[in-house]
Design a protein around this motif. Sequence first.
Motif, PDB file in Angstrom:
ATOM      1  N   LYS A 270       0.824  -1.211   0.000  1.00 33.72           N
ATOM      2  CA  LYS A 270       0.000   0.000   0.000  1.00 33.72           C
ATOM      3  C   LYS A 270       0.859   1.264   0.000  1.00 33.72           C
ATOM      4  O   LYS A 270       0.556   2.232  -0.721  1.00 33.72           O
ATOM      5  N   LYS A 271       1.934   1.263   0.771  1.00 35.79           N
ATOM      6  CA  LYS A 271       2.792   2.453   0.802  1.00 35.79           C
ATOM      7  C   LYS A 271       3.363   2.753  -0.576  1.00 35.79           C
ATOM      8  O   LYS A 271       3.447   3.914  -0.989  1.00 35.79           O
ATOM      9  N   TYR A 274       0.375   4.077  -3.113  1.00 37.45           N
ATOM     10  CA  TYR A 274      -0.310   5.311  -2.715  1.00 37.45           C
ATOM     11  C   TYR A 274       0.642   6.480  -2.464  1.00 37.45           C
ATOM     12  O   TYR A 274       0.216   7.636  -2.511  1.00 37.45           O
ATOM     13  N   VAL A 286      -2.468   6.977   2.701  1.00 33.39           N
ATOM     14  CA  VAL A 286      -2.429   5.534   2.512  1.00 33.39           C
ATOM     15  C   VAL A 286      -3.627   4.927   3.233  1.00 33.39           C
ATOM     16  O   VAL A 286      -3.808   5.140   4.429  1.00 33.39           O
TER      17      VAL A 286
END
Length: 331
Positions: A270-271, A274, A286
């Motif tokens: 995810k980091k 996003y 995020v």
Amino acid sequence: MNPGGEYARDSRYITTRVTADGRDGFPVEPGRYRLVVSRACPWASRAVIVRRLLGLEGVLSMGIAGPTHDERSWTFDLDPGGRDPVLGIERLQEAFLARDPGYDRGITVPAVVDVPTGKVVTNDFRQITIDMSLEWTAYHRDGAPELYPPELRPEIDAVNEVVYKDVNNGVYRAGFAGSQESYAEAYERLFARLDLLSERLQGSRYLVGDTITEADVRLFTTLVRFDAVYHGHFKCNRRKLSEMPVLWAYARDLFQTPGFGDTVDFDHIKKHYYLVHSDINPTGIVPVGPDPSGWLEPHGRAALGGRPFGDGTPPGPVAPGEEVPAVPGRS
């Protein structure tokens, strides 16, 4: 992104190979090479999974870059002092420039680096995992599965080709589309292919044959990112993976198989998307969700038969230092 047009991936990779006979000048040798990956990247995650399934941890070391990068390259900000402890470099870019000072293509993972010279050997993600299966056989663990069996290669190759075009790269074609028309075309191709894959997997536990193959590895790394990233961030939102019963059960089956889910780091995933894709997500926020515990729910796929590792065995525990954060409910 191509404003007003269709997304096109830069596929100009360094195609030098590490082979058993060293025909490209790089023979298979224990300890000579370092596999550089990011757990955020689906292409690199294939190599992480295959290396673990085949038991190559003791002969092919792995450097893990952080989940984000800038325009220059991936960095080793997870390591003490921000340097890879084996290669001694801060950025993967240094290994590419050591190979070619005028290198002007993508600095991508996975990349195999020759430790003695510090030069990248290859970043050809499609060939790297095949060569792990075929060229590193002398160093496979006892009980390593056959991920690219000779009798199934034509079918595996055919499945991989359409999965790459419509799914692996299809989510990017949707997410980075520069026009409504190119986005819609990628969206329709993606979900048409997912529908066909659902039909294929309804009565078959794995994509090709009755064991896990290279084809399953390649599809899994996209599916495991679908709800966390592609559904919202890339607008692949006809429905979530968790709303596609067959594919969701198939993906959970693989996730719960040693060598798959125990290599997945949802936080890194995810980091990366996003934070790095600031043109798509300019706020840099995020998402907290989705709840990953669903990946551990029963899948029922064993009723279809199949033997995950064929005549082989599951890999042992994750190598020390290569563990990922546990999904709630997974020890």
